[in-house]
Write a protein that holds these residues in place. Structure first.
Motif, mmCIF file in Angstrom:
data_model
loop_
_atom_site.group_PDB
_atom_site.id
_atom_site.type_symbol
_atom_site.label_atom_id
_atom_site.label_comp_id
_atom_site.label_asym_id
_atom_site.label_seq_id
_atom_site.Cartn_x
_atom_site.Cartn_y
_atom_site.Cartn_z
ATOM 1 N N UNK A 1 0.846 -1.196 0.000
ATOM 2 C CA UNK A 1 0.000 0.000 0.000
ATOM 3 C C UNK A 1 0.875 1.237 0.000
ATOM 4 N N UNK A 2 0.334 2.329 -0.469
ATOM 5 C CA UNK A 2 1.071 3.592 -0.522
ATOM 6 C C UNK A 2 1.412 4.075 0.877
ATOM 7 N N UNK A 3 0.554 3.761 1.849
ATOM 8 C CA UNK A 3 0.810 4.235 3.211
ATOM 9 C C UNK A 3 2.070 3.602 3.780
ATOM 10 N N UNK A 4 2.294 2.295 3.492
ATOM 11 C CA UNK A 4 3.521 1.647 3.957
ATOM 12 C C UNK A 4 4.733 2.218 3.242
ATOM 13 N N UNK A 5 4.601 2.439 1.953
ATOM 14 C CA UNK A 5 5.731 2.901 1.162
ATOM 15 C C UNK A 5 6.159 4.301 1.537
ATOM 16 N N UNK A 6 5.231 5.095 2.020
ATOM 17 C CA UNK A 6 5.558 6.496 2.312
ATOM 18 C C UNK A 6 5.758 6.744 3.796
ATOM 19 N N UNK A 7 5.763 5.674 4.572
ATOM 20 C CA UNK A 7 5.976 5.847 6.009
ATOM 21 C C UNK A 7 7.329 6.505 6.269
ATOM 22 N N UNK A 8 7.380 7.392 7.214
ATOM 23 C CA UNK A 8 8.601 8.168 7.450
ATOM 24 C C UNK A 8 9.593 7.373 8.274
ATOM 25 N N UNK A 9 10.883 7.668 8.070
ATOM 26 C CA UNK A 9 11.963 7.111 8.866
ATOM 27 C C UNK A 9 12.462 8.180 9.816
ATOM 28 N N UNK A 10 12.792 7.781 11.040
ATOM 29 C CA UNK A 10 13.302 8.789 11.966
ATOM 30 C C UNK A 10 14.736 9.160 11.620
ATOM 31 N N UNK A 11 15.240 10.158 12.289
ATOM 32 C CA UNK A 11 16.553 10.717 11.965
ATOM 33 C C UNK A 11 17.665 9.686 12.105
ATOM 34 N N UNK A 12 17.619 8.862 13.158
ATOM 35 C CA UNK A 12 18.655 7.854 13.371
ATOM 36 C C UNK A 12 18.661 6.809 12.267
ATOM 37 N N UNK A 13 17.443 6.391 11.842
ATOM 38 C CA UNK A 13 17.358 5.424 10.756
ATOM 39 C C UNK A 13 17.989 5.983 9.492
#
Length: 793
Positions: free
Chosen positions: A657-669
């Motif tokens: 799904x687009x929601x999984x693909x666009x999930x944000x990564x935190x700064x450390x990741x």
């Protein structure tokens, strides 16, 4: 579940994208991974599905009592034998078959399996004589004087070329025995001129002969559960199928001759001088070879041809054949060697003319001792009391005795090639005591079951003699030239002995190489060695067939090897796996996935050391390995070991799904992942024979890393597969099969370099995955293409 990587690692993980039949309909199976099924014989009470002898296994037996008279003046051998044949089969027999191998030397009695011939540019008178039609009797071959039962009543018999059928006066039932007698003689051929394994060699300078008496007596054919009578004609190539039994043999020879034979001599004290017998007794407890008959004694014996006679008596138990040698030219040395596995104290001995003294005195008996000790480690403990090497300018094997070459120049000098060739042939022929003298396969039908298995074990033994030994067969690179030949010049290993064109590569080298690849690259040493020893133990003093070997190797190892037997033994396809292309991509923290770009390889692979391979390297690394002539050296292990103890992260291959693909990564990741580069490597199977994928990665900082993927990667697509790797360093190059351990016939397509060709850096989408998504990804059967591994050791 939180997307977490605890450390930046050199190798994060590799992911396989094997294009399956759903993605590529019609491009897949050529049955390379299908079970052998109906190709192998159906298991039964005689031979089990595990590869072991079944609970109803049986084999017949023959005991021989033979007297022989060697007439040196006429070069004739007379013999009389009493044979006791035991029918242990469930069948009633109304006739039996014997082999008359010496008939192959006759122009009118031989099997006459001819080859195609063309008009030569030059010929000689001897060749013209042999082409006379009809063929004239050259006087060689077996002459049968008398064939009777135990009471002296004549038996009806028929000779068909090299085979003899005796019609029994009454049915030979299960559990019964039949005793019969044969008197015979034959003219001994000059084997240096006529060829063959047995005969005489004349030394014109001193007027003496050296006799190798082999295939010399009428001997029983094998009657078996899988074939009935093995009475295929002897043509000179396909060797022997023989019955186990006990032998008592007396040889009457000129008094100044020295005799060596299968088994133990029972009257050394009568036939040797007091000094010679004393030396023999010392040799029985010596750890270094002692001359029993000295060089001076042998030279002296050459000058006087005695007209007196002596009789030597030999006995051997549980052997399938008997051979002997006789000459006044022999120097004789010996020593005692103890086999640790069964505490068997064996007399290792060598007999050789003065022409071989400079080499044989130094190396032969020690090579004999080394061979039976090493083979005992890899197969079964050597069970016999004697092992002997005879220098007779050829190579051929029999129980407890073999004939080898190894002569110096007249001034006593020799080359390294002659020395190594001599040691190699001694190891090979002495090794035949195990294959097929004990593990008693049918050489007439399957040459590879003795020559191939023996050549493989010879290679292991040469390695333990000297890690630098220039073995001709065994390492994968040595079979490449043969595998490169056009298909119409190749034939499967599973071919009848008489029908093989390239006999050396097919019967010796290719099966030996295949077993070495199994041991080093596919199964690993521990699994292979256990299975190989299991086969030897199961079939010692029995009659194994190919299926028994194939099934035992799988049964004892837990490895499904049908794909390997099918390709390497039943097929003619070579190994040619290529790196077709490499696709390079970097992380994209944006919202939309982007296409990756690809770059192609084209540089020459590095040159490999001609006499080095994976076996030699591992043997040098083995601290417990002590070579016969040189201590081992430390060398870096080829395969790195990985600690995969860190937390693994699962990401679904397909974006659901687009929601999984666009999930944000935190700064450390983002910080930890920004240096990651993905490499998708596409492979093509151009040769047809599947093999593991062995890769060596070289990074821009000069570091290297190795990885190996089993041949099972090809199981759903036998033509094309892909593997993806994630690294935190940039790749400089990729080398496929860096040590040439798979017999790949084209190494030009095994290399990729980032410096050669334009590379477009593309992106791959990174996203976080929650607990629900991870559970779904694990349960829907899809591949999770990115998993984090721990730091490399």
């Amino acid at each position: 579940m939180k997307f977490k990587i605890t450390a930046v690692v050199t190798l994060i993980y590799s992911v396989t994208f094997a294009q399956n039949i759903l993605n590529n309909p019609g491009s897949n199976h050529g049955n390379k991974f299908e079970q052998l099924g109906g190709i192998l014989p159906t298991p039964n009470i005689y031979r089990s599905a595990s590869g072991a002898p079944g609970h109803g296994y049986w084999q017949n037996r023959a005991d021989y009592d033979i007297t022989a008279y060697l007439d040196e003046d006429k070069r004739n051998l007379k013999g009389s034998e009493t044979v006791t044949y035991y029918n242990n089969s469930p069948d009633d027999l109304d006739y039996i078959w014997l082999q008359l191998d010496e008939n192959q030397q006759s122009t009118v009695k031989k099997a006459d399996y001819q080859f195609s011939s063309t008009l030569p540019k030059a010929t000689n008178t001897d060749q013209l004589k042999t082409s006379e039609l009809p063929a004239k009797d050259n006087g060689y071959g077996v002459n049968l004087d008398k064939v009777t039962d135990a009471a002296g009543n004549p038996l009806k018999y028929t000779v068909n070329k090299t085979m003899m059928r005796i019609d029994l006066p009454k049915i030979l039932k299960k559990g019964d025995k039949f005793v019969f007698k044969i008197d015979w003689n034959y003219n001994i051929p000059n084997r240096m001129q006529m060829g063959g394994r047995g005969g005489y060699e004349n030394f014109a300078e001193d007027g003496n002969d050296l006799y190798t008496i082999t295939q010399w007596y009428p001997r029983m054919c094998v009657y078996s559960d899988f074939q009935g009578w093995q009475n295929h004609q002897f043509t000179g190539r396909g060797e022997f199928a023989l019955v186990f039994g006990n032998f008592k043999v007396t040889m009457n020879v000129p008094a100044d001759h020295v005799v060596a034979g299968t088994g133990e001599c029972k009257n050394y004290s009568q036939v040797l001088s007091a000094d010679q017998y004393s030396r023999y007794q010392k040799a029985e407890n010596a750890s270094e070879p002692i001359e029993i008959i000295t060089l001076d004694e042998a030279k002296k014996a050459e000058k006087n041809h005695s007209k007196q006679r002596k009789t030597w008596v030999f006995e051997a138990s549980d052997v399938r054949d008997f051979a002997w040698t006789s000459s006044r030219k022999f120097v004789w040395d010996g020593m005692r060697v103890t086999i640790p596995e069964n505490n068997n104290k064996v007399m290792a001995m060598s007999f050789y003319p003065k022409e071989a003294y400079g080499l044989y005195r130094k190396y032969s008996t020690k090579a004999v001792a080394h061979t039976i000790k090493t083979y005992s480690e890899f197969t079964i403990p050597y069970p016999y009391p004697v092992a002997q090497s005879i220098e007779a300018s050829n190579g051929m094997e029999y129980p407890m005795i073999c004939f080898n070459y190894g002569r110096t120049e007249k001034d006593g000098t020799y080359s390294e090639a002659i020395k190594n060739g001599m040691i190699g042939v001694i190891i090979h022929e002495v090794g035949h005591n195990f294959f097929p003298m004990i593990i008693n396969s049918d050489e007439r039908q399957w040459s590879w079951m003795d020559e191939g298995l023996n050549t493989f074990t010879e290679y292991l033994t040469e390695e333990k003699w000297d890690n630098k030994f220039p073995s001709r067969r065994g390492p994968a690179w040595t079979i490449v030239d043969y595998m490169k030949l056009p298909k119409d010049q190749l034939e499967p290993i599973m071919s009848n002995s008489e029908n093989i064109i390239q006999f050396g590569p097919n019967a010796y080298a290719k099966p030996a190489t295949g077993l070495n690849i199994l041991r080093e690259t596919i199964m690993g040493r521990e699994l292979f060695d256990k299975a190989f020893k299991t086969y030897a133990k199961r079939w010692a003093f029995k009659h194994p067939e190919p299926a028994d070997f194939f099934r035992t190797m799988e049964d004892a190892s837990g490895e499904d090897l049908d794909w390997f037997w099918r390709g390497w033994f039943y097929g003619t396809d070579p190994v040619d796996i290529s790196i077709e292309k490499v696709t390079v991509a970097t992380p994209d923290f944006d919202t939309a996935p982007r296409e990756a770009s690809e770059t192609k390889y084209k540089v020459d692979p590095p040159i490999q050391n001609k006499y080095d391979d994976i076996s030699k390297m591992r043997n040098r690394e083995d601290k417990a390995m002590v070579f016969e002539v040189e201590k081992d050296k430390d060398l870096q292990d080829f395969y790195y070991r990985y600690d995969r103890g860190q937390e693994k992260v699962n990401v679904d291959k397909e974006y659901s799904s687009k929601s999984e693909a666009t999930a944000s990564l935190d700064k450390n990741d983002r910080e930890r992942l920004k240096n990651i580069t993905a490499y998708q490597i596409d492979f093509a199977n151009k040769g047809g024979l599947v093999m593991p994928l062995i890769l060596e990665f070289t990074f821009e900082d000069g570091s290297k890393l190795k990885d190996k993927t089993s041949a099972q990667i090809w199981r759903q697509n036998e033509q094309k597969v892909s593997k993806t790797y994630y690294f935190d360093k940039k790749l400089k190059s990729i080398q496929l099969d860096p040590l040439r351990e798979t017999a790949d016939i084209d190494t030009d397509n095994n290399f990729w370099s980032a410096d050669n060709g334009k590379t477009e850096v593309s992106k791959f989408q990174l996203f976080k995955q929650n607990q629900k998504g991870n559970t779904r990804g694990a349960s829907n059967g899809k591949v999770n293409p990115m998993q984090a591994a721990g730091k490399k050791n």
